[in-house]
Design a protein around this motif. Structure first.
Motif, PDB file in Angstrom:
ATOM      1  N   TYR A  25       0.838  -1.193   0.000  1.00 56.50           N
ATOM      2  CA  TYR A  25       0.000   0.000   0.000  1.00 56.50           C
ATOM      3  C   TYR A  25       0.872   1.242   0.000  1.00 56.50           C
ATOM      4  O   TYR A  25       2.054   1.204   0.346  1.00 56.50           O
ATOM      5  N   GLU A  26       0.281   2.333  -0.415  1.00 54.85           N
ATOM      6  CA  GLU A  26       0.911   3.640  -0.289  1.00 54.85           C
ATOM      7  C   GLU A  26      -0.048   4.529   0.487  1.00 54.85           C
ATOM      8  O   GLU A  26      -1.259   4.349   0.421  1.00 54.85           O
ATOM      9  N   VAL A  27       0.504   5.445   1.248  1.00 58.79           N
ATOM     10  CA  VAL A  27      -0.303   6.313   2.113  1.00 58.79           C
ATOM     11  C   VAL A  27      -0.364   7.703   1.489  1.00 58.79           C
ATOM     12  O   VAL A  27       0.660   8.271   1.118  1.00 58.79           O
ATOM     13  N   GLN A  28      -1.581   8.222   1.380  1.00 64.01           N
ATOM     14  CA  GLN A  28      -1.805   9.558   0.852  1.00 64.01           C
ATOM     15  C   GLN A  28      -2.537  10.374   1.906  1.00 64.01           C
ATOM     16  O   GLN A  28      -3.730  10.170   2.129  1.00 64.01           O
ATOM     17  N   SER A  36       0.859  20.868   6.268  1.00 66.10           N
ATOM     18  CA  SER A  36       1.746  19.841   5.731  1.00 66.10           C
ATOM     19  C   SER A  36       1.946  18.781   6.812  1.00 66.10           C
ATOM     20  O   SER A  36       1.631  18.996   7.981  1.00 66.10           O
ATOM     21  N   GLU A  37       2.498  17.658   6.417  1.00 65.16           N
ATOM     22  CA  GLU A  37       2.758  16.606   7.392  1.00 65.16           C
ATOM     23  C   GLU A  37       3.735  17.077   8.469  1.00 65.16           C
ATOM     24  O   GLU A  37       3.655  16.649   9.615  1.00 65.16           O
ATOM     25  N   TYR A  48      -6.077   7.897  10.672  1.00 64.98           N
ATOM     26  CA  TYR A  48      -7.170   6.991  10.326  1.00 64.98           C
ATOM     27  C   TYR A  48      -7.317   6.888   8.816  1.00 64.98           C
ATOM     28  O   TYR A  48      -7.167   7.880   8.104  1.00 64.98           O
ATOM     29  N   VAL A  49      -7.651   5.694   8.350  1.00 69.68           N
ATOM     30  CA  VAL A  49      -7.897   5.465   6.932  1.00 69.68           C
ATOM     31  C   VAL A  49      -9.320   5.917   6.615  1.00 69.68           C
ATOM     32  O   VAL A  49     -10.272   5.485   7.247  1.00 69.68           O
ATOM     33  N   VAL A  50      -9.460   6.822   5.638  1.00 68.62           N
ATOM     34  CA  VAL A  50     -10.790   7.291   5.241  1.00 68.62           C
ATOM     35  C   VAL A  50     -11.159   6.859   3.826  1.00 68.62           C
ATOM     36  O   VAL A  50     -12.300   7.008   3.409  1.00 68.62           O
ATOM     37  N   ALA A  61      -4.010   2.184  -2.430  1.00 66.34           N
ATOM     38  CA  ALA A  61      -3.716   3.542  -1.969  1.00 66.34           C
ATOM     39  C   ALA A  61      -4.651   3.806  -0.796  1.00 66.34           C
ATOM     40  O   ALA A  61      -5.864   3.603  -0.906  1.00 66.34           O
ATOM     41  N   LEU A  62      -4.088   4.214   0.318  1.00 69.25           N
ATOM     42  CA  LEU A  62      -4.866   4.523   1.513  1.00 69.25           C
ATOM     43  C   LEU A  62      -4.827   6.020   1.755  1.00 69.25           C
ATOM     44  O   LEU A  62      -3.748   6.596   1.905  1.00 69.25           O
TER      45      LEU A  62
END
Length: 67
Positions: A25-28, A36-37, A48-50, A61-62
């Motif tokens: 997976y990749e995190v977006q 910004s992060e 949290y994954v939305v 892609a998460l």
């Protein structure tokens, strides 16, 4: 292969389930405007994954939010 549904889970738990199922997976991150992060570094935040989008047979892609 069965891909687990991980949306609405904390990112750490979702990642654990995907890795156990053999998925990559990749995190977006989904951030507020002008954020910004780096703004969240050093803070105690939960991710949290939305959204979960399948990119290929075993790649996702998460999209995550910070709380």
């Amino acid at each position: 292969m069965e891909i687990p549904q991980v949306w609405a889970l904390p990112l750490q738990e979702g990642a654990r389930r995907l890795e156990a199922a053999g998925c990559t997976y990749e995190v977006q991150p989904l951030l507020p405007p002008r954020a910004s992060e780096a703004d969240f570094e050093g803070r105690e935040v939960r991710r949290y994954v939305v959204r979960q989008q399948q990119l290929s047979a075993n790649r996702l892609a998460l999209t995550i939010v910070y709380r």
